[in-house]
Scaffold this active site. Structure first.
Site, PDB file in Angstrom:
ATOM      1  N   THR A  32      36.206  46.551  46.044  1.00 37.95           N
ATOM      2  CA  THR A  32      36.952  46.895  44.824  1.00 37.95           C
ATOM      3  C   THR A  32      38.176  45.991  44.690  1.00 37.95           C
ATOM      4  O   THR A  32      38.782  45.619  45.697  1.00 37.95           O
ATOM      5  CB  THR A  32      37.434  48.368  44.923  1.00 37.95           C
ATOM      6  OG1 THR A  32      36.289  49.198  45.072  1.00 37.95           O
ATOM      7  CG2 THR A  32      38.203  48.798  43.676  1.00 37.95           C
ATOM      8  N   THR A  35      39.820  40.529  43.019  1.00 34.36           N
ATOM      9  CA  THR A  35      39.053  39.438  43.638  1.00 34.36           C
ATOM     10  C   THR A  35      37.570  39.796  43.633  1.00 34.36           C
ATOM     11  O   THR A  35      36.709  38.947  43.346  1.00 34.36           O
ATOM     12  CB  THR A  35      39.546  39.172  45.083  1.00 34.36           C
ATOM     13  OG1 THR A  35      40.972  39.190  45.093  1.00 34.36           O
ATOM     14  CG2 THR A  35      39.058  37.835  45.593  1.00 34.36           C
ATOM     15  N   ASP A  85      34.649  42.260  50.342  1.00 31.13           N
ATOM     16  CA  ASP A  85      35.786  42.969  49.755  1.00 31.13           C
ATOM     17  C   ASP A  85      37.061  42.146  49.923  1.00 31.13           C
ATOM     18  O   ASP A  85      37.127  41.236  50.762  1.00 31.13           O
ATOM     19  CB  ASP A  85      35.947  44.350  50.419  1.00 31.13           C
ATOM     20  CG  ASP A  85      36.740  45.328  49.550  1.00 31.13           C
ATOM     21  OD1 ASP A  85      37.216  44.941  48.468  1.00 31.13           O
ATOM     22  OD2 ASP A  85      36.879  46.493  49.967  1.00 31.13           O
ATOM     23  N   GLY A  86      38.053  42.495  49.126  1.00 29.09           N
ATOM     24  CA  GLY A  86      39.350  41.842  49.206  1.00 29.09           C
ATOM     25  C   GLY A  86      40.240  42.531  50.226  1.00 29.09           C
ATOM     26  O   GLY A  86      39.801  43.412  50.974  1.00 29.09           O
ATOM     27  N   GLY A  99      43.509  49.128  50.226  1.00 27.92           N
ATOM     28  CA  GLY A  99      43.766  50.379  49.500  1.00 27.92           C
ATOM     29  C   GLY A  99      44.760  50.223  48.370  1.00 27.92           C
ATOM     30  O   GLY A  99      45.142  51.206  47.747  1.00 27.92           O
ATOM     31  N   GLY A 100      45.167  48.970  48.093  1.00 24.62           N
ATOM     32  CA  GLY A 100      46.066  48.732  46.960  1.00 24.62           C
ATOM     33  C   GLY A 100      45.480  49.283  45.668  1.00 24.62           C
ATOM     34  O   GLY A 100      46.196  49.749  44.783  1.00 24.62           O
ATOM     35  N   GLY A 101      44.151  49.254  45.575  1.00 27.10           N
ATOM     36  CA  GLY A 101      43.476  49.800  44.393  1.00 27.10           C
ATOM     37  C   GLY A 101      43.084  51.261  44.576  1.00 27.10           C
ATOM     38  O   GLY A 101      42.466  51.859  43.687  1.00 27.10           O
ATOM     39  N   GLU A 107      35.748  52.261  50.664  1.00 24.52           N
ATOM     40  CA  GLU A 107      35.678  50.901  51.224  1.00 24.52           C
ATOM     41  C   GLU A 107      35.392  50.960  52.730  1.00 24.52           C
ATOM     42  O   GLU A 107      34.585  50.195  53.252  1.00 24.52           O
ATOM     43  CB  GLU A 107      36.993  50.158  50.968  1.00 24.52           C
ATOM     44  CG  GLU A 107      37.170  49.806  49.500  1.00 24.52           C
ATOM     45  CD  GLU A 107      38.523  49.219  49.157  1.00 24.52           C
ATOM     46  OE1 GLU A 107      39.446  49.302  49.979  1.00 24.52           O
ATOM     47  OE2 GLU A 107      38.653  48.688  48.041  1.00 24.52           O
ATOM     48  N   LYS A 125      47.611  36.462  50.947  1.00 24.23           N
ATOM     49  CA  LYS A 125      47.295  37.683  51.697  1.00 24.23           C
ATOM     50  C   LYS A 125      47.355  37.480  53.220  1.00 24.23           C
ATOM     51  O   LYS A 125      47.357  38.448  53.968  1.00 24.23           O
ATOM     52  CB  LYS A 125      45.891  38.183  51.322  1.00 24.23           C
ATOM     53  CG  LYS A 125      45.642  38.354  49.830  1.00 24.23           C
ATOM     54  CD  LYS A 125      46.451  39.484  49.256  1.00 24.23           C
ATOM     55  CE  LYS A 125      46.218  39.739  47.783  1.00 24.23           C
ATOM     56  NZ  LYS A 125      44.927  40.238  47.429  1.00 24.23           N
TER      57      LYS A 125
HETATM   58  C1  5RP Z   1      41.346  48.165  46.780  1.00 21.96           C
HETATM   59  C2  5RP Z   1      41.573  47.142  47.829  1.00 21.96           C
HETATM   60  C3  5RP Z   1      41.553  45.711  47.408  1.00 21.96           C
HETATM   61  O1  5RP Z   1      40.633  45.027  48.171  1.00 21.96           O
HETATM   62  C4  5RP Z   1      42.920  45.121  47.610  1.00 21.96           C
HETATM   63  O2  5RP Z   1      43.871  45.934  46.934  1.00 21.96           O
HETATM   64  C5  5RP Z   1      42.997  43.689  47.102  1.00 21.96           C
HETATM   65  O3  5RP Z   1      42.891  43.695  45.723  1.00 21.96           O
HETATM   66  P1  5RP Z   1      42.954  42.376  44.856  1.00 21.96           P
HETATM   67  O4  5RP Z   1      41.680  41.640  45.099  1.00 21.96           O
HETATM   68  O5  5RP Z   1      43.055  42.918  43.437  1.00 21.96           O
HETATM   69  O6  5RP Z   1      44.173  41.596  45.238  1.00 21.96           O
HETATM   70  O7  5RP Z   1      41.755  47.419  48.985  1.00 21.96           O
HETATM   71  O8  5RP Z   1      41.464  49.464  47.285  1.00 21.96           O
END
Ligand code: 5RP
Length: 223
Positions: A32, A35, A85-86, A99-101, A107, A125
């Site tokens: 999620t 990215t 995943d990002g 978990g930013g999202g 995940e 990052k």
């Molecule tokens: C979502 C996440 C994302 O992988 C994380 O927040 C990175 O997000 P982005 O690709 O928008 O920088 O952990 O829960």
């Protein structure tokens, strides 16, 4: 001379590079975030499609289905070869804050199903020590105050994410002021607290490889 690239351009670059790690016809795990959104757009452009995906959020499921990519329930799949995943932060051992999202629980489940975790991230990052990014922790609503008190006893500053409910009906505490020199130990400790659903430290499920978007191109880091 190296051209300046925006963070969005770097995300698109790694999203595209990640398709080289995709086996056409396979079932993959999809995470999620912005990215991963780029990755899904690149997946949709692959001449030979994947068979299906197991997704870590309603948001990614919607996007996958919009492109005609079937989304399977995690319970219908025994194992995945790879999860993409990002990350909000990643260190030199492949441990991450995620978990930013707010999708950290699903995940971690999909990451745990997969033999390999391919982290896709822009260069901002990569950190020496995890913790500058506030650590997301999903809690059961009843345990919000208890877990917050315990975190404050550790010297941290938990802030409830306003107006946010996870796909699982949980709340997110964003924990400021933690330095995380030993990610496996912190993950193990906080994960046992009553009321904690998921800790956004991904050490047990750390990245196997990171595709890092830099202005010089995609750097592959194996862990
Ligand atoms: C979502 C996440 C994302 O992988 C994380 O927040 C990175 O997000 P982005 O690709 O928008 O920088 O952990 O829960």
């Amino acid at each position: 001379m190296t051209r300046h690239m925006t963070q969005d351009e770097l995300k698109a670059l790694v999203g595209d590079a990640a398709t080289a790690w995709v086996q056409p016809g396979s079932v993959i795990g999809v995470g999620t975030g912005s990215t991963v959104n780029c990755f899904i757009e690149s997946l949709a452009r692959m001449p030979e499609r994947i068979a299906a995906a197991v997704s870590s959020s309603e948001q990614s499921s919607l996007r996958l289905r919009k492109h005609g990519i079937p989304v399977l329930d995690a319970n219908e799949v025994d194992a995945l070869a790879v999860y993409f995943d990002g990350a909000d932060e990643i260190d030199a051992r492949g441990c991450m804050i995620k978990g930013g999202g707010g999708a950290l629980t699903r995940e971690k489940i999909v990451a745990d199903m997969a033999a390999r975790f391919v982290c896709i991230a822009d260069a901002s990052k990569l950190v020496t020590t995890l913790g500058r990014f506030p650590l997301p922790i999903e809690v059961i609503p009843m345990a919000r105050a208890l877990v917050s008190r315990r975190l404050r006893e550790l010297g941290a500053n938990p802030v409830m994410r306003p107006g946010f409910v996870t796909d699982n009906g949980g709340l997110i505490l964003d924990v400021h002021g933690l330095s995380i020199p030993d990610p496996p130990a912190l993950e193990a400790e906080l994960s046992q607290w009553p009321g904690v659903v998921t800790v956004g430290v991904f050490a047990r499920n750390r990245a196997s490889v990171c595709l890092l978007g830099t202005p010089e191109g995609v750097r592959t880091i194996d862990f």
